[in-house]
Design a protein around this motif. Structure first.
Motif, PDB file in Angstrom:
ATOM      1  N   SER A   1      -3.338   4.445   1.691  1.00 25.74           N
ATOM      2  CA  SER A   1      -2.686   4.345   0.380  1.00 25.74           C
ATOM      3  C   SER A   1      -2.314   5.725  -0.161  1.00 25.74           C
ATOM      4  O   SER A   1      -1.256   5.893  -0.762  1.00 25.74           O
ATOM      5  CB  SER A   1      -3.568   3.587  -0.614  1.00 25.74           C
ATOM      6  OG  SER A   1      -4.728   4.337  -0.927  1.00 25.74           O
TER       7      SER A   1
ATOM      8  N   ALA B   1       0.756   6.815   1.769  1.00 29.34           N
ATOM      9  CA  ALA B   1       1.953   6.084   1.318  1.00 29.34           C
ATOM     10  C   ALA B   1       2.425   6.578  -0.041  1.00 29.34           C
ATOM     11  O   ALA B   1       3.620   6.706  -0.283  1.00 29.34           O
ATOM     12  CB  ALA B   1       1.651   4.587   1.260  1.00 29.34           C
TER      13      ALA B   1
ATOM     14  N   PHE C   1       5.476   8.942   1.187  1.00 27.88           N
ATOM     15  CA  PHE C   1       6.588   7.994   1.275  1.00 27.88           C
ATOM     16  C   PHE C   1       6.940   7.442  -0.103  1.00 27.88           C
ATOM     17  O   PHE C   1       6.955   6.241  -0.315  1.00 27.88           O
ATOM     18  CB  PHE C   1       6.238   6.842   2.217  1.00 27.88           C
ATOM     19  CG  PHE C   1       5.827   7.295   3.587  1.00 27.88           C
ATOM     20  CD1 PHE C   1       6.769   7.766   4.480  1.00 27.88           C
ATOM     21  CD2 PHE C   1       4.497   7.261   3.967  1.00 27.88           C
ATOM     22  CE1 PHE C   1       6.393   8.192   5.738  1.00 27.88           C
ATOM     23  CE2 PHE C   1       4.117   7.686   5.231  1.00 27.88           C
ATOM     24  CZ  PHE C   1       5.057   8.154   6.119  1.00 27.88           C
TER      25      PHE C   1
END
Length: 194
Positions: free
Chosen positions: A21, A24, A28
């Protein structure tokens, strides 16, 4: 497998979702949002005050501006004379509220009158349910963020205000009402307040 190997394996297994997490979130980040309107960041909070409602009888019976707090608001500003462009905005606001469907009781349409002209009885009747707020001397007018290049002094926009009085989204007056309603439905579904 030894007890130590099992323990390390379990720790890695439980830490993996947290690490994924973080990766991400920081590596991203999404470049596109799913909202149609322009997010006001940071949100602007409207001061809580009693407002003078020009028609009062339909939208906010016997309560003055206090009933605006605790409702989702679609707000625009214009002259009380309400010419052609103003009527187009009023029509779009009415359609927007109807498109929201079963959640429409949570939404109030508000026109901030920024001059000394009172709306005509005909226009009040035609757009029944719209709160016409006399706001010429109100501190609310200065709170609505207007882009620097705007020549309309804020009249070319709709604003979405949450039940806590935070202005969080801005739309152009010529925006697609179906896409605005999609944004509003998403917010109403996610929120239990108002």
């Amino acid at each position: 497998m030894s007890a130590r190997t099992k323990l390390v394996l379990m720790m890695v297994l439980f830490a993996l979702p947290t690490l994924a997490s973080f990766a991400a979130f920081y590596l991203f980040t999404p470049t596109k949002t799913s909202n149609y309107g322009e997010l006001i960041s940071p949100v602007v909070n409207l001061p809580q005050l009693t407002l003078s409602v020009a028609d009062g009888s339909d939208a906010l019976p016997g309560s003055g501006g206090r009933a605006l707090r605790g409702k989702w608001l679609i707000v625009t500003r214009d002259s009380g004379a309400c010419g052609g462009t103003c009527e187009q905005k009023l029509f779009a606001m009415r359609q927007l509220r109807l498109i929201v469907g079963r959640e429409m009781d949570r939404v109030v349409r508000v026109v901030l009158i920024d001059d000394d002209t009172a709306p005509s009885a005909e226009i009040i009747k035609r757009y029944q349910g719209t709160a016409w707020v006399s706001a010429k001397a109100s501190p609310w007018l200065a709170k609505f963020p207007v882009p620097p290049q705007d020549a309309s002094n804020g009249r070319a926009f709709f604003y979405a205000v949450d039940p806590l009085g935070n202005i969080f989204m801005r739309y152009g007056a010529d925006a697609d009402t179906k896409l605005i309603a999609k944004d509003l439905r998403r917010v109403l579904k996610a929120s239990q307040i108002g």
